[in-house]
Each structure stands twice: as C-alpha cells, then as structure tokens.
Design a protein around this motif. Structure first.
Motif, PDB file in Angstrom:
ATOM      1  N   LEU A 183       0.814  -1.222   0.000  1.00 36.40           N
ATOM      2  CA  LEU A 183       0.000   0.000   0.000  1.00 36.40           C
ATOM      3  C   LEU A 183       0.845   1.269   0.000  1.00 36.40           C
ATOM      4  N   SER A 184       2.124   1.145   0.351  1.00 32.23           N
ATOM      5  CA  SER A 184       2.992   2.327   0.339  1.00 32.23           C
ATOM      6  C   SER A 184       3.495   2.628  -1.074  1.00 32.23           C
ATOM      7  N   LEU A 185       3.260   1.702  -2.008  1.00 29.01           N
ATOM      8  CA  LEU A 185       3.730   1.863  -3.381  1.00 29.01           C
ATOM      9  C   LEU A 185       2.634   2.479  -4.247  1.00 29.01           C
ATOM     10  N   SER A 186       2.933   3.619  -4.849  1.00 28.30           N
ATOM     11  CA  SER A 186       2.014   4.219  -5.806  1.00 28.30           C
ATOM     12  C   SER A 186       2.434   3.756  -7.193  1.00 28.30           C
ATOM     13  N   VAL A 187       1.747   2.740  -7.696  1.00 24.00           N
ATOM     14  CA  VAL A 187       2.159   2.068  -8.932  1.00 24.00           C
ATOM     15  C   VAL A 187       2.346   3.062 -10.073  1.00 24.00           C
ATOM     16  N   ILE A 188       1.389   3.938 -10.281  1.00 20.03           N
ATOM     17  CA  ILE A 188       1.451   4.845 -11.430  1.00 20.03           C
ATOM     18  C   ILE A 188       2.573   5.877 -11.259  1.00 20.03           C
ATOM     19  N   GLU A 189       2.657   6.477 -10.072  1.00 24.11           N
ATOM     20  CA  GLU A 189       3.665   7.524  -9.849  1.00 24.11           C
ATOM     21  C   GLU A 189       5.089   7.000  -9.937  1.00 24.11           C
ATOM     22  N   GLU A 190       5.292   5.720  -9.605  1.00 23.32           N
ATOM     23  CA  GLU A 190       6.648   5.152  -9.606  1.00 23.32           C
ATOM     24  C   GLU A 190       7.115   4.724 -10.991  1.00 23.32           C
ATOM     25  N   LEU A 191       6.233   4.762 -11.978  1.00 18.10           N
ATOM     26  CA  LEU A 191       6.607   4.366 -13.337  1.00 18.10           C
ATOM     27  C   LEU A 191       7.248   5.529 -14.093  1.00 18.10           C
ATOM     28  N   ASP A 192       8.079   5.206 -15.084  1.00 21.44           N
ATOM     29  CA  ASP A 192       8.666   6.233 -15.953  1.00 21.44           C
ATOM     30  C   ASP A 192       7.551   6.996 -16.663  1.00 21.44           C
ATOM     31  N   SER A 193       7.831   8.240 -17.026  1.00 23.70           N
ATOM     32  CA  SER A 193       6.826   9.053 -17.726  1.00 23.70           C
ATOM     33  C   SER A 193       6.416   8.427 -19.059  1.00 23.70           C
ATOM     34  N   ARG A 194       7.351   7.726 -19.716  1.00 23.10           N
ATOM     35  CA  ARG A 194       7.036   7.085 -21.012  1.00 23.10           C
ATOM     36  C   ARG A 194       5.974   6.003 -20.833  1.00 23.10           C
ATOM     37  N   VAL A 195       5.947   5.374 -19.644  1.00 26.90           N
ATOM     38  CA  VAL A 195       4.954   4.333 -19.369  1.00 26.90           C
ATOM     39  C   VAL A 195       3.652   4.973 -18.895  1.00 26.90           C
ATOM     40  N   GLN A 196       3.773   5.983 -18.054  1.00 28.87           N
ATOM     41  CA  GLN A 196       2.582   6.672 -17.538  1.00 28.87           C
ATOM     42  C   GLN A 196       1.700   7.186 -18.674  1.00 28.87           C
ATOM     43  N   SER A 197       2.334   7.653 -19.743  1.00 29.53           N
ATOM     44  CA  SER A 197       1.574   8.275 -20.842  1.00 29.53           C
ATOM     45  C   SER A 197       0.691   7.282 -21.589  1.00 29.53           C
ATOM     46  N   VAL A 198       1.029   5.968 -21.507  1.00 28.62           N
ATOM     47  CA  VAL A 198       0.216   4.979 -22.237  1.00 28.62           C
ATOM     48  C   VAL A 198      -0.550   4.040 -21.297  1.00 28.62           C
ATOM     49  N   PHE A 199      -0.250   4.065 -20.014  1.00 32.54           N
ATOM     50  CA  PHE A 199      -0.843   3.096 -19.092  1.00 32.54           C
ATOM     51  C   PHE A 199      -2.291   3.469 -18.743  1.00 32.54           C
ATOM     52  N   ARG A 200      -2.485   4.602 -18.127  1.00 38.58           N
ATOM     53  CA  ARG A 200      -3.810   5.145 -17.753  1.00 38.58           C
ATOM     54  C   ARG A 200      -4.797   4.052 -17.322  1.00 38.58           C
ATOM     55  N   PRO A 201      -4.515   3.389 -16.210  1.00 42.06           N
ATOM     56  CA  PRO A 201      -5.327   2.223 -15.831  1.00 42.06           C
ATOM     57  C   PRO A 201      -6.610   2.561 -15.092  1.00 42.06           C
ATOM     58  N   GLU A 202      -7.552   1.609 -15.134  1.00 40.10           N
ATOM     59  CA  GLU A 202      -8.659   1.578 -14.191  1.00 40.10           C
ATOM     60  C   GLU A 202      -8.056   1.207 -12.831  1.00 40.10           C
ATOM     61  N   GLU A 203      -8.687   1.605 -11.747  1.00 39.83           N
ATOM     62  CA  GLU A 203      -8.175   1.218 -10.427  1.00 39.83           C
ATOM     63  C   GLU A 203      -9.256   0.488  -9.641  1.00 39.83           C
ATOM     64  N   VAL A 204      -8.882  -0.642  -9.044  1.00 42.02           N
ATOM     65  CA  VAL A 204      -9.808  -1.440  -8.241  1.00 42.02           C
ATOM     66  C   VAL A 204      -9.153  -1.684  -6.886  1.00 42.02           C
ATOM     67  N   TYR A 205      -9.857  -1.287  -5.819  1.00 43.07           N
ATOM     68  CA  TYR A 205      -9.285  -1.433  -4.472  1.00 43.07           C
ATOM     69  C   TYR A 205      -9.985  -2.550  -3.705  1.00 43.07           C
ATOM     70  N   PHE A 206      -9.202  -3.381  -3.034  1.00 38.63           N
ATOM     71  CA  PHE A 206      -9.712  -4.470  -2.206  1.00 38.63           C
ATOM     72  C   PHE A 206      -9.429  -4.143  -0.736  1.00 38.63           C
ATOM     73  N   PRO A 207     -10.437  -3.730   0.025  1.00 38.27           N
ATOM     74  CA  PRO A 207     -10.206  -3.427   1.443  1.00 38.27           C
ATOM     75  C   PRO A 207     -10.095  -4.703   2.275  1.00 38.27           C
ATOM     76  N   LYS A 208      -9.660  -4.559   3.508  1.00 35.35           N
ATOM     77  CA  LYS A 208      -9.644  -5.707   4.426  1.00 35.35           C
ATOM     78  C   LYS A 208     -11.075  -6.185   4.641  1.00 35.35           C
ATOM     79  N   TYR A 209     -11.239  -7.479   4.839  1.00 40.09           N
ATOM     80  CA  TYR A 209     -12.556  -8.023   5.210  1.00 40.09           C
ATOM     81  C   TYR A 209     -12.877  -7.605   6.639  1.00 40.09           C
ATOM     82  N   ASP A 210     -14.147  -7.283   6.908  1.00 38.42           N
ATOM     83  CA  ASP A 210     -14.513  -7.019   8.307  1.00 38.42           C
ATOM     84  C   ASP A 210     -14.780  -8.360   9.007  1.00 38.42           C
ATOM     85  N   VAL A 211     -14.988  -8.314  10.307  1.00 37.46           N
ATOM     86  CA  VAL A 211     -15.089  -9.547  11.097  1.00 37.46           C
ATOM     87  C   VAL A 211     -16.228 -10.435  10.614  1.00 37.46           C
TER      88      VAL A 211
END
Length: 376
Positions: A183-211
């Motif tokens: 969770l400390s890794l920002s996938v998009i921000e850590e990529l080179d600009s050449r990759v960022q310009s073509v990646f533009r992904p959808e984002e899907v988040y999976f939270p922890k399950y509750d009890v």
C-alpha cells in the motif's frame, strides 16, 4: 489411535477433512463472497477482450489476503472457458525481471519454455507478438505482486514492452492487470513518464474483510473442507478472531487446516480451541514464510545475519553480511531497501554524535521464527 466411534476418537483410516485442498492458498472457491463490486469492476475492464479488442489496463491494490489474486484467477478461468482470450498470470515474486515475465508469457503462448540461454529479449518478445497476431488472439496478462518488479527496478521496462506491443507489432492486442499488496507503493507515480503516458489504468481497491465477512468466508470454507460436526461455533469464532487480528484471510485459512491436523494428531473427531491456539503459533507467520520463499540467496543471507545479530549496530551487520557473501555496501544497501519494502525489516535514521545520520536496521519479526523458516 483406534477407538470406539462413539467416543469421538478417529480410527486409522479416518480423517476430519472432507477435502483438504479447500485449505490450500491457491484454491479458487466456486462461490466468492464479499467481492462482488471488485469482480464487476474487473469484468468491466476485461469485457473488451471477449469481443476481440484490447482489455482495459487495470491496477488492483489492497492489503495481503483480501482476495485480489483469487478474483483475477476466477475471471481468467471464466475467460478461458468461454472465449478465445489467452490469459497469463505471472507471479512477480518468482519472476521479478522483464525477461522472466516474458519467458512466462512465452511458455503460456507456446506451451513450452523458451531456451534458457542464447535468445535475446527482442527475439523472445517478437515471437510472442507474432504468434498473437498470427492467431488473432487477445492476451490478458496479470502481473501478480507487481511490487516485486518495482523492488528490482524492472517494472517500467516490463510494462513499457507490454503496453507498446501493438506499436512494434501491428495487430498485437495486450492488456495488463497490475496486482499490488504494497500500500505504500504508488504504482502509477513510480513508473517512468514514457509508461505513464500509455498506461492510464482503471483502479480497483480491495479493502480488508470485516469480522462478519471473515466469519462468513471461513464458515463456508470449513463446511466444504471438514466433515460435519468437526468445527464448532466457538472454535470458528476463535479462528475468525485471530484472523481479524492478523488482517490477512490467508492466516485464517491456514489456521483451519493446521487446527484440523492438530485434532487428527490427538485422534479426535472435533477441533478444540486449544487446537486453534496451538495452530496459530505457526499460521501467524504465513506472510513471513511467503516473503522468505521469494528471496534470492544473498537476500536470505542478510535476513539470517540480521536474525543472528539482532540488536547490534548496522556496521557489524554489514561486516557479517560481507564476510558471508563477499558483496559490497551498494548491494547491501539495495537489499536492505527491498527487505524494508517487503516489511521484513524496519529501518530508522538517527543522528549519531560525530558521525551524522546513521541508519539502524532491525527485523520486523522475532529472530527465532525467522531462522526456523530459513533453516527449515
């Protein structure tokens, strides 16, 4: 261990398990609860592939043990069964370089491994793309635990090659799902600009399950995996409590299996709370065991040195590591950073009189279970 069936004791040819495979980490359940919206989002991204178009690129994020891998495996299985889409899941903890990623894709496309040496990346990549165009196939690639590609500084190159495949080979249709538990890794921000310009992904988040969700999932898993009456309500509640404490559903699934094995060890037809508590002493280290399995020899050597020199100054740790591996300080520092990102070690900078800023390094786990798993 023979006994009257009435006294609750197992005979030699009996088991508490109906289907022990249900408790394996890679088991994909038929019904997958509490992830409906995430599955719908992933289906939305993959749907164009079923029509012969490139799927939408996607980043899937969430803590460990929240159903990310299972969701991808489930949808990939459905795609393979119902369409001609080719799906490949790459475990980046094992295949953590661009070449290794494409070797795994090659193996899926051609049904045999590429030569272990003598073939350049360009040729490997070209053969994959040419086959996809020739067969008019859409390729969906899941980079599972993509954070490992970032730790090795391979993520941008690997993604760039996948995302630009259609430019180098007209007609190649490739979509990428990046799955990260860091969770400390920002996938998009850590990529080179050449990759960022073509990646533009959808984002899907999976939270922890509750009890309540944890109880529901573990109950269903227990009903499939154990014979009737093996796991009582109090024991299930205890498993759920310990699972919620760890924050990782995989701990709970492993805990059910180990508790069942403990009951069998006692030749008992039922699991007790003591069986659960005893099992937790091993199950709580599921994440540690998994992380250690993915390390190289030199990375494992540093973990062992840290366990053996627990509490000592960073300088003496480096000296012991250098003596064991003959590696220099630069590589040592790189490995420390990776282990820190994996949550295996904790690092802290402090001002040391006369020496400026110094980094202290300590294991994030007790040394004993770490050494047990390295030596075991």
């Amino acid at each position: 261990m023979t006994g009257d069936p009435e006294d609750g004791m197992l005979s030699w040819d009996e088991s508490v398990f109906r289907d022990e495979h249900v408790f394996e980490i890679d088991y994909v359940p038929e019904t997958f609860r509490h992830r409906e919206s995430q599955l719908e989002s992933l289906k939305y991204a993959l749907r164009p592939a079923a029509r012969g178009s490139r799927p939408l690129n996607t980043v899937v994020r969430g803590p460990p043990g929240t159903g990310k891998t299972t969701s991808v495996q489930k949808l990939f299985s459905e795609l393979r069964a119902q369409t001609d889409v080719r799906t490949v899941r790459v475990n980046c903890q094992v295949d953590s370089t661009r070449y290794a990623v494409f070797s795994r894709i090659f193996e899926s496309v051609f049904d045999y491994e590429p030569p272990s040496s003598g073939i350049s990346f360009k040729k490997l990549f070209g053969q994959i793309a040419d086959r996809l165009v020739e067969e008019d196939e859409v390729l969906a690639v899941a980079l599972d635990d993509v954070n490992y590609l970032f730790y090795e500084n391979e993520a941008s190159d690997a993604l760039y090659s996948l995302l630009r495949a259609h430019e180098a080979h007209a007609g190649a249709k490739v979509g990428v799902i990046c799955v990260s538990s860091d969770l400390s890794l920002s996938v998009i921000e850590e990529l080179d600009s050449r990759v960022q310009s073509v990646f533009r992904p959808e984002e899907v988040y999976f939270p922890k399950y509750d009890v309540d969700e944890v109880v529901d999932i573990l109950r269903e898993r227990a009903e499939r995996g154990f014979h009737d009456g093996v796991l009582g309500a109090a024991e299930l509640d205890r498993v759920a409590e310990l699972t919620a404490e760890s924050g990782d559903l995989r701990v709970g699934i492993d805990l059910l299996r180990r508790a069942g094995l403990n009951a069998e060890m006692r030749a008992s037809r039922t699991i007790s709370v003591d069986d659960v508590d005893e099992a937790y002493e091993k199950s709580k280290y599921v994440h540690l065991s998994r992380s250690l399995r993915g390390l190289s020899d030199s990375e494992t050597a540093l973990v062992a040195v840290l366990a053996e020199h627990d509490g000592e100054q960073a300088g003496s740790v480096y000296e012991a590591f250098h003596e064991r591996t003959d590696l220099g300080y630069t590589r040592y520092s790189e490995i420390v950073n990776k282990l820190d990102q994996l949550g295996l070690v904790e690092t802290e900078y402090a001002e040391v009189e006369g020496r400026g800023r110094s980094r202290s390094i300590s294991l994030a786990y007790d040394p004993e279970p770490v050494l047990e798993r390295i030596e075991g």
